[in-house]
Design an enzyme around this catalytic site. Structure first.
Site, PDB file in Angstrom:
ATOM      1  N   ASP A  75      -8.957   6.610   8.910  1.00  0.00           N
ATOM      2  CA  ASP A  75      -9.906   5.573   8.487  1.00  0.00           C
ATOM      3  C   ASP A  75      -9.989   4.498   9.562  1.00  0.00           C
ATOM      4  O   ASP A  75     -10.768   3.553   9.457  1.00  0.00           O
ATOM      5  CB  ASP A  75      -9.451   4.954   7.160  1.00  0.00           C
ATOM      6  CG  ASP A  75     -10.491   3.977   6.610  1.00  0.00           C
ATOM      7  OD1 ASP A  75     -11.672   4.383   6.513  1.00  0.00           O
ATOM      8  OD2 ASP A  75     -10.141   2.816   6.319  1.00  0.00           O
ATOM      9  N   THR A  94      -4.521   5.151   7.576  1.00  0.00           N
ATOM     10  CA  THR A  94      -5.454   4.156   7.019  1.00  0.00           C
ATOM     11  C   THR A  94      -5.022   2.747   7.431  1.00  0.00           C
ATOM     12  O   THR A  94      -5.526   1.774   6.879  1.00  0.00           O
ATOM     13  CB  THR A  94      -5.498   4.230   5.476  1.00  0.00           C
ATOM     14  OG1 THR A  94      -4.157   4.109   4.986  1.00  0.00           O
ATOM     15  CG2 THR A  94      -6.125   5.500   4.961  1.00  0.00           C
ATOM     16  N   SER A  95      -4.062   2.659   8.374  1.00  0.00           N
ATOM     17  CA  SER A  95      -3.525   1.324   8.688  1.00  0.00           C
ATOM     18  C   SER A  95      -4.238   0.651   9.860  1.00  0.00           C
ATOM     19  O   SER A  95      -5.075  -0.224   9.659  1.00  0.00           O
ATOM     20  CB  SER A  95      -2.027   1.404   8.938  1.00  0.00           C
ATOM     21  OG  SER A  95      -1.353   1.256   7.712  1.00  0.00           O
ATOM     22  N   ARG A  96      -3.882   1.030  11.069  1.00  0.00           N
ATOM     23  CA  ARG A  96      -4.536   0.495  12.257  1.00  0.00           C
ATOM     24  C   ARG A  96      -4.601   1.604  13.305  1.00  0.00           C
ATOM     25  O   ARG A  96      -3.635   2.351  13.492  1.00  0.00           O
ATOM     26  CB  ARG A  96      -3.770  -0.708  12.835  1.00  0.00           C
ATOM     27  CG  ARG A  96      -3.939  -2.009  12.053  1.00  0.00           C
ATOM     28  CD  ARG A  96      -5.363  -2.573  12.143  1.00  0.00           C
ATOM     29  NE  ARG A  96      -5.527  -3.816  11.388  1.00  0.00           N
ATOM     30  CZ  ARG A  96      -5.966  -3.896  10.126  1.00  0.00           C
ATOM     31  NH1 ARG A  96      -6.301  -2.810   9.468  1.00  0.00           N
ATOM     32  NH2 ARG A  96      -6.100  -5.068   9.524  1.00  0.00           N
ATOM     33  N   ILE A 141       0.837  -1.210   0.000  1.00  0.00           N
ATOM     34  CA  ILE A 141       0.000   0.000   0.000  1.00  0.00           C
ATOM     35  C   ILE A 141       0.870   1.258   0.000  1.00  0.00           C
ATOM     36  O   ILE A 141       0.626   2.203  -0.755  1.00  0.00           O
ATOM     37  CB  ILE A 141      -0.970  -0.011   1.210  1.00  0.00           C
ATOM     38  CG1 ILE A 141      -1.940  -1.193   1.087  1.00  0.00           C
ATOM     39  CG2 ILE A 141      -1.737   1.301   1.312  1.00  0.00           C
ATOM     40  CD1 ILE A 141      -2.766  -1.484   2.325  1.00  0.00           C
ATOM     41  N   HIS A 170     -13.299   2.728   8.648  1.00  0.00           N
ATOM     42  CA  HIS A 170     -12.592   1.553   8.102  1.00  0.00           C
ATOM     43  C   HIS A 170     -13.152   1.158   6.733  1.00  0.00           C
ATOM     44  O   HIS A 170     -13.528   0.010   6.513  1.00  0.00           O
ATOM     45  CB  HIS A 170     -12.659   0.378   9.090  1.00  0.00           C
ATOM     46  CG  HIS A 170     -11.419  -0.459   9.061  1.00  0.00           C
ATOM     47  ND1 HIS A 170     -10.702  -0.795  10.171  1.00  0.00           N
ATOM     48  CD2 HIS A 170     -10.734  -1.014   8.017  1.00  0.00           C
ATOM     49  CE1 HIS A 170      -9.660  -1.526   9.836  1.00  0.00           C
ATOM     50  NE2 HIS A 170      -9.654  -1.667   8.523  1.00  0.00           N
ATOM     51  N   GLN A 171     -13.202   2.142   5.849  1.00  0.00           N
ATOM     52  CA  GLN A 171     -13.795   1.877   4.533  1.00  0.00           C
ATOM     53  C   GLN A 171     -12.754   1.869   3.410  1.00  0.00           C
ATOM     54  O   GLN A 171     -13.099   1.695   2.246  1.00  0.00           O
ATOM     55  CB  GLN A 171     -14.893   2.913   4.210  1.00  0.00           C
ATOM     56  CG  GLN A 171     -14.383   4.265   3.727  1.00  0.00           C
ATOM     57  CD  GLN A 171     -15.504   5.183   3.270  1.00  0.00           C
ATOM     58  OE1 GLN A 171     -16.222   5.731   4.100  1.00  0.00           O
ATOM     59  NE2 GLN A 171     -15.666   5.378   1.974  1.00  0.00           N
ATOM     60  N   ALA A 172     -11.460   2.038   3.774  1.00  0.00           N
ATOM     61  CA  ALA A 172     -10.434   2.156   2.728  1.00  0.00           C
ATOM     62  C   ALA A 172     -10.408   0.942   1.805  1.00  0.00           C
ATOM     63  O   ALA A 172     -10.172   1.058   0.606  1.00  0.00           O
ATOM     64  CB  ALA A 172      -9.066   2.373   3.362  1.00  0.00           C
ATOM     65  N   PHE A 173     -10.699  -0.233   2.357  1.00  0.00           N
ATOM     66  CA  PHE A 173     -10.643  -1.471   1.552  1.00  0.00           C
ATOM     67  C   PHE A 173     -11.864  -1.612   0.635  1.00  0.00           C
ATOM     68  O   PHE A 173     -11.881  -2.478  -0.238  1.00  0.00           O
ATOM     69  CB  PHE A 173     -10.611  -2.702   2.483  1.00  0.00           C
ATOM     70  CG  PHE A 173     -11.958  -2.991   3.103  1.00  0.00           C
ATOM     71  CD1 PHE A 173     -12.433  -2.245   4.160  1.00  0.00           C
ATOM     72  CD2 PHE A 173     -12.789  -3.980   2.583  1.00  0.00           C
ATOM     73  CE1 PHE A 173     -13.687  -2.479   4.707  1.00  0.00           C
ATOM     74  CE2 PHE A 173     -14.047  -4.225   3.124  1.00  0.00           C
ATOM     75  CZ  PHE A 173     -14.484  -3.473   4.189  1.00  0.00           C
ATOM     76  N   GLU A 223     -11.853   1.497  17.835  1.00  0.00           N
ATOM     77  CA  GLU A 223     -12.924   1.487  16.835  1.00  0.00           C
ATOM     78  C   GLU A 223     -13.873   0.294  16.947  1.00  0.00           C
ATOM     79  O   GLU A 223     -15.002   0.348  16.454  1.00  0.00           O
ATOM     80  CB  GLU A 223     -12.329   1.498  15.415  1.00  0.00           C
ATOM     81  CG  GLU A 223     -11.628   0.196  15.005  1.00  0.00           C
ATOM     82  CD  GLU A 223     -11.063   0.244  13.579  1.00  0.00           C
ATOM     83  OE1 GLU A 223     -10.361   1.207  13.252  1.00  0.00           O
ATOM     84  OE2 GLU A 223     -11.332  -0.700  12.808  1.00  0.00           O
TER      85      GLU A 223
HETATM   86  P1  NAD Z   1       2.691  -4.941   3.624  1.00  0.00           P
HETATM   87  O1  NAD Z   1       3.003  -6.105   4.506  1.00  0.00           O
HETATM   88  O2  NAD Z   1       2.821  -5.096   2.163  1.00  0.00           O
HETATM   89  O3  NAD Z   1       3.614  -3.699   4.057  1.00  0.00           O
HETATM   90  C1  NAD Z   1       3.836  -3.316   5.382  1.00  0.00           C
HETATM   91  C2  NAD Z   1       5.195  -2.649   5.438  1.00  0.00           C
HETATM   92  O4  NAD Z   1       5.391  -2.172   6.758  1.00  0.00           O
HETATM   93  C3  NAD Z   1       6.356  -3.617   5.118  1.00  0.00           C
HETATM   94  O5  NAD Z   1       7.221  -3.061   4.136  1.00  0.00           O
HETATM   95  C4  NAD Z   1       7.047  -3.776   6.468  1.00  0.00           C
HETATM   96  O6  NAD Z   1       8.454  -3.989   6.350  1.00  0.00           O
HETATM   97  C5  NAD Z   1       6.741  -2.441   7.109  1.00  0.00           C
HETATM   98  N1  NAD Z   1       6.942  -2.436   8.549  1.00  0.00           N
HETATM   99  C6  NAD Z   1       6.830  -3.463   9.437  1.00  0.00           C
HETATM  100  N2  NAD Z   1       7.175  -3.058  10.657  1.00  0.00           N
HETATM  101  C7  NAD Z   1       7.493  -1.746  10.558  1.00  0.00           C
HETATM  102  C8  NAD Z   1       7.929  -0.782  11.478  1.00  0.00           C
HETATM  103  N3  NAD Z   1       8.138  -1.090  12.768  1.00  0.00           N
HETATM  104  N4  NAD Z   1       8.179   0.476  11.033  1.00  0.00           N
HETATM  105  C9  NAD Z   1       8.023   0.784   9.724  1.00  0.00           C
HETATM  106  N5  NAD Z   1       7.628  -0.099   8.798  1.00  0.00           N
HETATM  107  C10 NAD Z   1       7.350  -1.347   9.204  1.00  0.00           C
HETATM  108  O7  NAD Z   1       1.234  -4.478   4.049  1.00  0.00           O
HETATM  109  P2  NAD Z   1       0.217  -3.582   3.194  1.00  0.00           P
HETATM  110  O8  NAD Z   1      -0.625  -4.479   2.364  1.00  0.00           O
HETATM  111  O9  NAD Z   1       0.945  -2.463   2.576  1.00  0.00           O
HETATM  112  O10 NAD Z   1      -0.723  -3.042   4.373  1.00  0.00           O
HETATM  113  C11 NAD Z   1      -0.263  -2.117   5.335  1.00  0.00           C
HETATM  114  C12 NAD Z   1      -1.271  -2.016   6.457  1.00  0.00           C
HETATM  115  O11 NAD Z   1      -2.466  -1.402   5.959  1.00  0.00           O
HETATM  116  C13 NAD Z   1      -1.768  -3.367   6.999  1.00  0.00           C
HETATM  117  O12 NAD Z   1      -0.884  -3.859   7.984  1.00  0.00           O
HETATM  118  C14 NAD Z   1      -3.117  -3.028   7.571  1.00  0.00           C
HETATM  119  O13 NAD Z   1      -2.951  -2.694   8.934  1.00  0.00           O
HETATM  120  C15 NAD Z   1      -3.541  -1.791   6.810  1.00  0.00           C
HETATM  121  N6  NAD Z   1      -4.743  -2.020   5.982  1.00  0.00           N
HETATM  122  C16 NAD Z   1      -5.829  -1.229   6.193  1.00  0.00           C
HETATM  123  C17 NAD Z   1      -6.966  -1.387   5.416  1.00  0.00           C
HETATM  124  C18 NAD Z   1      -8.190  -0.508   5.587  1.00  0.00           C
HETATM  125  O14 NAD Z   1      -9.266  -0.834   5.063  1.00  0.00           O
HETATM  126  N7  NAD Z   1      -8.099   0.619   6.279  1.00  0.00           N
HETATM  127  C19 NAD Z   1      -7.011  -2.397   4.454  1.00  0.00           C
HETATM  128  C20 NAD Z   1      -5.869  -3.181   4.258  1.00  0.00           C
HETATM  129  C21 NAD Z   1      -4.732  -2.997   5.034  1.00  0.00           C
END
Ligand code: NAD
Length: 330
Positions: free
Chosen positions: A259, A233-235, A155, A296-299, A264
């Site tokens: 997001d 948008t992560s967690r 992402i 949490h609608q990004a996906f 939540e």
């Molecule tokens: P991914 O595994 O491809 O990438 C995650 C990156 O984070 C990796 O490059 C990893 O090395 C890095 N990372 C791990 N620990 C770290 C740290 N301590 N500091 C910095 N970087 C670190 O995952 P992705 O598919 O890109 O997804 C990223 C995040 O997005 C997921 O973990 C999830 O929490 C979130 N997400 C949210 C939604 C949503 O609907 N809002 C949907 C999908 C994913």
């Protein structure tokens, strides 16, 4: 026939998974409730529990799932921070959908950024009421700004590519550096302090782990530029909400797009508009003029949902037919 208990089911899940199930013929029962230690007994008689981001699989839930003879937990999402993997001891297998659409999430992060920057939410409400003034809607060009990206996985990389398209200068931090990609897209890896110091906009794209829990806190925000815009948008638990509110009130943070939210689970994806249950911090954030929150609608794009459905069913098929799956979480 493989029996699947679906937890935290919404109408759109049911419609989509029923459609895909015509190919697989699984015996599916949909539950609206989330999976947790209270609802885990519902899984008796099922081979698989299929769960989403806010179901809680802690040690108590795992104990009950084992007693109910559940063989597989199929996550219909990428993150698995809601499962206590240390207590699983390989007794129940876990599969996930590691990539469904990095574009969906990255593009939503951009939508949040533009909404905050160009005050689209305010403009929309005004013009709806025939108020065509511009007072208070002043934004800034993203072109030429420095964007800091934490986490350059699937992402993060898409988000960087879009930001480069806007003409931004991108700096990034990741525990694993992909120098080849940095060269290709034209961004630079820096350490966290440098990222905080130089970024006008910071977007979080790393997973929630012990290392990233409340990464954005009083201390890290103090190191940021005045007026920084933060997008998450992560967690939700990547950010300490109390610090966030303090720094928004001080004006240190200029804009915030979320997001996801620290607490939540009870609220997001549910209609709480008639409820008196309120989360005070969430209410404060919602009341702020420079904060945009989506639930949490990004996906939530057609492409991502279709991939989630097909990969979830393929994961289940792989485990029951071959005992292994490339998307197994160990
Ligand atoms: P991914 O595994 O491809 O990438 C995650 C990156 O984070 C990796 O490059 C990893 O090395 C890095 N990372 C791990 N620990 C770290 C740290 N301590 N500091 C910095 N970087 C670190 O995952 P992705 O598919 O890109 O997804 C990223 C995040 O997005 C997921 O973990 C999830 O929490 C979130 N997400 C949210 C939604 C949503 O609907 N809002 C949907 C999908 C994913």
């Amino acid at each position: 026939m493989i029996k699947i208990a679906f937890f935290d089911t919404k109408e759109y899940d049911k419609k989509l998974f029923d459609e895909y199930n015509q190919k697989y013929g699984y015996d599916i029962t949909y539950f609206e409730s989330k999976l947790n230690k209270e609802t885990a007994p519902l899984s008796r008689g099922f081979d698989v529990v299929c769960i989403f981001v806010n179901d809680v699989v802690d040690s108590d839930t795992i104990k009950i799932l084992k007693q109910c003879n559940v063989k597989l937990i199929a996550l219909r999402c990428a993150g698995f921070n809601n499962i206590d993997m240390k207590n699983m001891n390989n007794s129940i297998k876990v599969v996930r959908v590691p990539a469904y659409s990095p574009y969906a999430v990255a593009e939503h992060a951009v939508a949040l950024l533009l909404s905050i920057d160009r005050k689209i939410y305010k403009a929309y409400q005004r013009t709806k009421k025939y108020n065509f003034t511009l007072n208070g809607l002043l934004g800034f060009d993203i072109n030429g700004k420095t964007v800091g990206v934490i986490g350059t996985g699937k992402i993060g990389k898409v988000f960087i590519k879009i930001m480069k398209g806007f003409g931004a200068n991108v700096i990034a931090y990741d525990v694993y550096k992909d120098e080849e990609n940095a060269k290709e897209l034209g961004y630079k890896y820096v350490d966290l302090d440098e990222l905080y110091k130089n970024s006008d906009i910071i977007s979080l794209h790393c997973p929630l782990t012990e290392d990233t829990y409340k990464l954005i806190n009083e201390d890290s925000i103090s190191k940021m530029k005045d007026g920084v815009v933060i997008i998450n948008t992560s967690r939700g638990k990547l950010i300490d909400t109390d610090s966030l509110i303090n720094k928004l009130e001080e004006g240190k943070i200029g804009g915030l797009g979320l997001d996801v939210y620290e607490d939540e689970e009870e609220f997001f994806l549910n209609d709480m508009s008639n409820s008196y249950i309120r989360d005070k911090d969430l209410s404060i954030l919602l009341s702020m003029p420079n904060v945009v929150i989506t639930s949490h609608q990004a996906f939530f794009t057609k492409e991502a949902l279709n991939k989630i459905a097909s990969d979830t069913f393929e994961n289940i098929k792989d485990i029951f037919e071959t005992g292994t799956c490339v998307n197994e979480v160990k």
